[in-house]
Scaffold this motif. Structure first.
Motif, short mmCIF file in Angstrom:
data_model
loop_
_atom_site.label_atom_id
_atom_site.label_comp_id
_atom_site.label_asym_id
_atom_site.label_seq_id
_atom_site.Cartn_x
_atom_site.Cartn_y
_atom_site.Cartn_z
N ALA A 142 47.83 34.35 24.70
CA ALA A 142 48.20 34.26 23.48
C ALA A 142 47.14 34.48 22.33
CB ALA A 142 49.03 33.16 23.35
N ALA A 143 46.20 34.01 22.57
CA ALA A 143 45.03 33.90 21.58
C ALA A 143 44.62 35.38 21.52
CB ALA A 143 43.82 33.14 21.91
N TYR A 144 44.35 36.04 22.67
CA TYR A 144 43.91 37.43 22.68
C TYR A 144 44.74 38.51 21.87
CZ TYR A 144 42.36 41.85 24.58
OH TYR A 144 42.33 43.17 24.78
N LEU A 145 46.11 38.21 22.25
CA LEU A 145 47.31 39.10 21.73
C LEU A 145 47.26 39.02 20.26
CD1 LEU A 145 49.88 39.39 24.21
CD2 LEU A 145 48.52 41.08 23.45
N MET A 146 47.07 37.53 19.75
CA MET A 146 47.10 37.41 18.48
C MET A 146 46.04 37.84 17.63
SD MET A 146 48.31 35.71 15.65
CE MET A 146 49.27 34.13 16.22
N GLY A 147 44.80 38.18 18.22
CA GLY A 147 43.47 38.75 17.73
C GLY A 147 43.64 40.30 17.82
N VAL A 148 44.20 40.65 18.82
CA VAL A 148 44.25 42.34 18.75
C VAL A 148 45.30 42.52 17.75
CG1 VAL A 148 45.23 44.09 20.28
CG2 VAL A 148 43.64 42.27 21.22
N MET A 149 46.47 41.85 17.41
CA MET A 149 47.55 42.53 16.73
C MET A 149 46.70 42.20 15.26
SD MET A 149 50.94 40.41 17.92
CE MET A 149 51.85 40.94 19.41
N LEU A 150 46.11 41.25 14.87
CA LEU A 150 45.65 41.17 13.47
C LEU A 150 44.38 42.32 13.49
CD1 LEU A 150 44.98 37.26 13.43
CD2 LEU A 150 46.48 38.84 12.16
N VAL A 151 43.67 42.60 14.43
CA VAL A 151 42.75 43.63 14.29
C VAL A 151 43.22 45.22 13.95
CG1 VAL A 151 40.82 44.73 15.27
CG2 VAL A 151 41.03 42.25 15.47
N GLU A 152 44.35 45.29 14.90
CA GLU A 152 44.96 46.57 14.78
C GLU A 152 45.76 46.75 13.43
OE1 GLU A 152 45.49 47.67 19.65
OE2 GLU A 152 47.30 46.85 18.27
N ASP A 153 46.29 45.58 12.92
CA ASP A 153 47.00 45.60 11.73
C ASP A 153 46.14 46.08 10.54
OD1 ASP A 153 49.69 45.32 10.28
OD2 ASP A 153 48.29 43.91 9.20
N MET A 154 44.77 45.53 10.62
CA MET A 154 43.75 45.69 9.42
C MET A 154 43.01 46.70 9.62
SD MET A 154 42.93 41.47 8.63
CE MET A 154 42.29 41.35 10.43
N VAL A 155 42.75 47.15 10.57
CA VAL A 155 41.95 48.12 10.89
C VAL A 155 42.35 49.53 11.52
CG1 VAL A 155 39.42 48.78 11.86
CG2 VAL A 155 39.95 46.36 11.01
N ASP A 156 41.93 50.42 11.44
CA ASP A 156 42.46 51.96 11.78
C ASP A 156 41.26 52.12 13.10
OD1 ASP A 156 43.51 54.27 12.60
OD2 ASP A 156 42.67 55.51 11.05
N LEU A 157 41.74 51.66 14.16
CA LEU A 157 40.89 51.76 15.40
C LEU A 157 40.93 53.00 16.20
CD1 LEU A 157 41.76 48.31 17.22
CD2 LEU A 157 40.08 48.66 15.77
N LYS A 158 39.89 53.44 16.65
CA LYS A 158 39.45 54.54 17.79
C LYS A 158 40.21 54.56 19.00
CE LYS A 158 35.34 56.35 15.40
NZ LYS A 158 33.97 56.64 15.62
N HIS A 159 40.80 55.45 19.39
CA HIS A 159 41.49 55.25 20.75
C HIS A 159 40.62 54.77 21.71
CE1 HIS A 159 44.88 56.42 23.27
NE2 HIS A 159 44.06 56.96 24.13
N PHE A 160 39.38 54.74 21.82
CA PHE A 160 38.69 54.17 23.18
C PHE A 160 38.62 52.61 22.89
CE2 PHE A 160 35.07 54.45 19.95
CZ PHE A 160 34.57 53.35 20.41
N VAL A 161 38.71 52.18 21.72
CA VAL A 161 38.66 50.65 21.50
C VAL A 161 40.16 50.05 21.88
CG1 VAL A 161 38.68 48.90 19.69
CG2 VAL A 161 37.27 50.99 19.54
N VAL A 162 41.35 51.08 21.60
CA VAL A 162 42.48 50.57 22.15
C VAL A 162 42.72 50.43 23.54
CG1 VAL A 162 45.05 51.12 22.22
CG2 VAL A 162 43.63 51.53 19.97
N ILE A 163 42.01 51.55 24.25
CA ILE A 163 41.71 51.61 25.81
C ILE A 163 41.10 50.23 26.17
CG2 ILE A 163 40.76 52.65 27.79
CD1 ILE A 163 41.28 55.32 26.25
N ILE A 164 40.10 49.78 25.64
CA ILE A 164 39.21 48.60 26.04
C ILE A 164 40.28 47.61 25.90
CG2 ILE A 164 37.29 47.08 25.48
CD1 ILE A 164 35.87 49.54 24.69
N PHE A 165 40.79 47.49 24.89
CA PHE A 165 41.87 46.30 24.46
C PHE A 165 43.25 46.03 25.45
CE2 PHE A 165 41.08 46.09 19.46
CZ PHE A 165 40.03 45.06 19.81
#
Length: 591
Positions: free
Chosen positions: A222-245
């Motif tokens: 739950a904590a991880y998904l909350m953090g990922v959602m916040l980061v992806e909402d605020m920052v335009d991430l590169k695709h390899f970062v999304v792969i790592i997540f």
């Protein structure tokens, strides 16, 4: 040979079934993705918002009408019921994908509604099969099991969304293809694992540690998904970062498999057996220990259960053994001499028709309708609620309430289990606590104070989620496990019923009324009837009506808070009525 025996033990381990059911639930929350699949449908089919809303109603009905799933789980093997769900999911959403991508001819709106209903209804088979299997395998840990499974179902939308982000397809319709194929592949891979395996004979002293590990994984996830959602909402991430997540997400999801592996291949080879009857009566009947226990306790209830409950543990066991002997002697003579009421008693196995004439079931249903219905009203209107209070990005609150919903389901199962195990107190008291929390959350929404959206989202998410961990476990305790699928799917009807009344009628009408007062030329607007304004909104002619300020949902939130208080009263009436049942079920384990 030893390796073959080890694999057999692993395959029949109830913790493997539980972990597989968690994965089924994590992939099967199809209804939670409707907000993501509706835009490509709307664009491809040139639908207006009214037509999309009709598809949403079909989705809600498909997600809640599970009578057929509950009935089939009683007559088919679990894998058969799961296979039916897979076929429905694949055909329903697969056909929608073919239509949206113009590979097959278009269908009228009513036919699209049927396809959405069929596809989403497959989810009810996944839910029912997972819950029925695991509740039977963990009869003494129903709260944690139901809470964790329902929690993963609620979190599946966030999980599938993250997986879709990994695909990074330019064709937005591909998410419909993922919904049709992804859950089907997962369920097919696991359908022969998810099943009852006589889990009541696999109780170990390490079970508490195993549940603690599962809870830890849930909190981390739950904590991880909350953090990922916040980061992806605020920052335009590169695709390899999304792969790592996404890879890290899969690692969290796979972690629980270490429990059945460790239990199977460790030195803990002799699980302690748990029986509900005294030693002298274990082998006296071919019936299950649970069934015999239910009969004996029903007789105890008839013969002054309040007096028996006050007896010391050893004396109480003697009384049970004496009553059992009398029952078997009477049966041998051709007539049962111990008088009992017709039909099952609380704690025995009820059919749905037998349960429908019991006040306890209707107390649960209406308490659930008021509690979860008011919570679903917030979930359905969260975007407009946040916008009316001046928040530009409502998506953050939608993501937050999903996480709190997940934690509420997990926490509701955990704390309700403490109530029944440590204090032998009725589980519905936990439901009353959840409804008090929701009443406070609605009050915060009504006031519109700074930070009220964050606090209200937290409280409503926790309280709403807790309902879906507590209610199924309580229903299984009061009405038995034999027809649990049908009973559970009847109770889920409280959700769309509450949403239809509270959100579709009360909240929308009050919002339109307040928006009309704020609109330019409001004298003309107020002269029209409420039904006329609602009709205009439905066809998109009145979209200029927007409400700003806490007044928009003040009255709605106060009404919802009042409904939660009424739900608390109903829950406490149920607590009073079922004290003796929980004393019989769990009081003995405390002595």
């Amino acid at each position: 040979m030893k390796m073959v025996g080890g694999f057999r033990d692993f395959f029949n381990n109830r913790w493997l079934v539980f972990v597989a059911a968690m994965w089924v639930q994590a992939s099967g929350g199809i209804g939670y993705l409707f907000g993501s699949i509706s835009p490509p449908i709307k664009r491809s089919m040139n639908y207006n918002q009214r037509q999309i809303a009709r598809l949403g109603v079909a989705k809600d009905l498909g997600d809640s009408v599970g009578f057929l799933a509950g009935s089939l789980c009683e007559v088919l093997p679990i894998w058969g019921a799961l296979l039916v769900g897979v076929v429905q999911n694949f055909i329903g959403y697969g056909w929608v994908w073919l239509i949206v991508t113009h590979r097959v001819p278009s269908l009228p709106l009513w036919a699209m509604c049927i396809l959405i209903f069929i596809g989403t209804n497959g989810e009810t088979y996944f839910n029912t099969a997972a819950l029925v299997s695991c509740v039977q395998n963990f009869p003494k840990s129903r709260g944690p099991v139901v809470g964790i499974l329902k929690g993963f179902a609620g979190l599946s939308g966030a999980i599938l969304t993250q997986i879709y982000a990994l695909i990074n397809s330019p064709d937005q319709a591909s998410i419909i293809f993922m919904v049709a194929v992804g859950p089907s592949m997962v369920v097919i891979a696991l359908m022969f694992i998810v099943r009852p395996v006589g889990g009541h004979r696999q109780i170990r002293s390490s079970d508490g540690s195993s549940f603690t590990f599962i809870y830890s994984v849930c909190l981390l996830l739950a904590a991880y998904l909350m953090g990922v959602m916040l980061v992806e909402d605020m920052v335009d991430l590169k695709h390899f970062v999304v792969i790592i997540f996404t890879v890290l997400l899969f690692i969290f999801l796979l972690l629980p498999i270490v429990i059945p592996i460790f239990l199977t291949y460790s030195d803990l080879k002799n699980p302690a057996q748990e029986y509900l009857l005294p030693e002298t009566s274990k082998q006296e009947s071919s019936k299950s220990g649970h069934d015999i226990n239910e009969v004996i306790f029903s007789e105890l209830e008839d013969e002054n259960s309040s007096g028996v409950d006050l007896l010391p543990s050893l004396e109480r066991q003697k009384r049970i053994a004496q009553l059992q002997t009398r029952l078997f002697q009477a049966a041998a003579e051709g007539a049962v001499r111990v008088k009992r009421r017709k039909g099952p008693h609380r704690g025995e196995d009820f059919t749905l028709m037998q349960a429908l004439i019991k006040a306890d079931l209707w107390l649960i249903f209406f308490s659930l309708l008021l509690g979860s219905g008011s919570g679903l009203t917030v979930i359905d209107n969260l975007g407009q609620m946040s916008q009316s209070l001046g928040y530009d990005n409502p998506h953050i609150f939608v993501s937050m309430i999903s996480i709190w919903n997940f934690l509420g389901r997990v926490g509701g199962g955990y704390f309700s289990e403490i109530i029944v195990k440590d204090y032998a107190y009725p589980r519905p008291v936990a439901m009353a606590v959840a409804q008090v929390i929701m009443a406070i959350g609605h009050f915060f929404f009504a006031m519109g104070w700074p930070g009220a959206m964050h606090i209200g989202t937290l409280l409503i998410g926790l309280g709403y989620g807790a309902h879906w961990a507590i209610v199924p476990a309580a229903a299984s305790e009061l009405f038995g496990l034999k027809k649990f699928g049908a009973l559970y799917n009847f109770l889920t009807l409280a959700n769309p019923a509450g949403s239809l009344i509270f959100s579709g009628v009360i909240a929308s009408s009050i919002y339109d009324s307040e928006a009309a007062k704020q609109a330019p030329g409001n004298l003309l607007i107020k002269s029209r009837s409420m039904f006329t304004r609602m009709a205009d909104v439905a066809v998109g002619l009145d979209e200029q009506l927007k409400c700003v300020g806490s007044i928009c949902y003040f009255l709605t939130s106060m009404i919802m808070s009042g409904f939660c208080i009424i739900a608390v009263v109903l829950s406490m009436i149920l607590v009073h009525r079922t004290k003796s049942v929980y004393t019989n079920l769990y009081g003995k384990s405390r002595t």
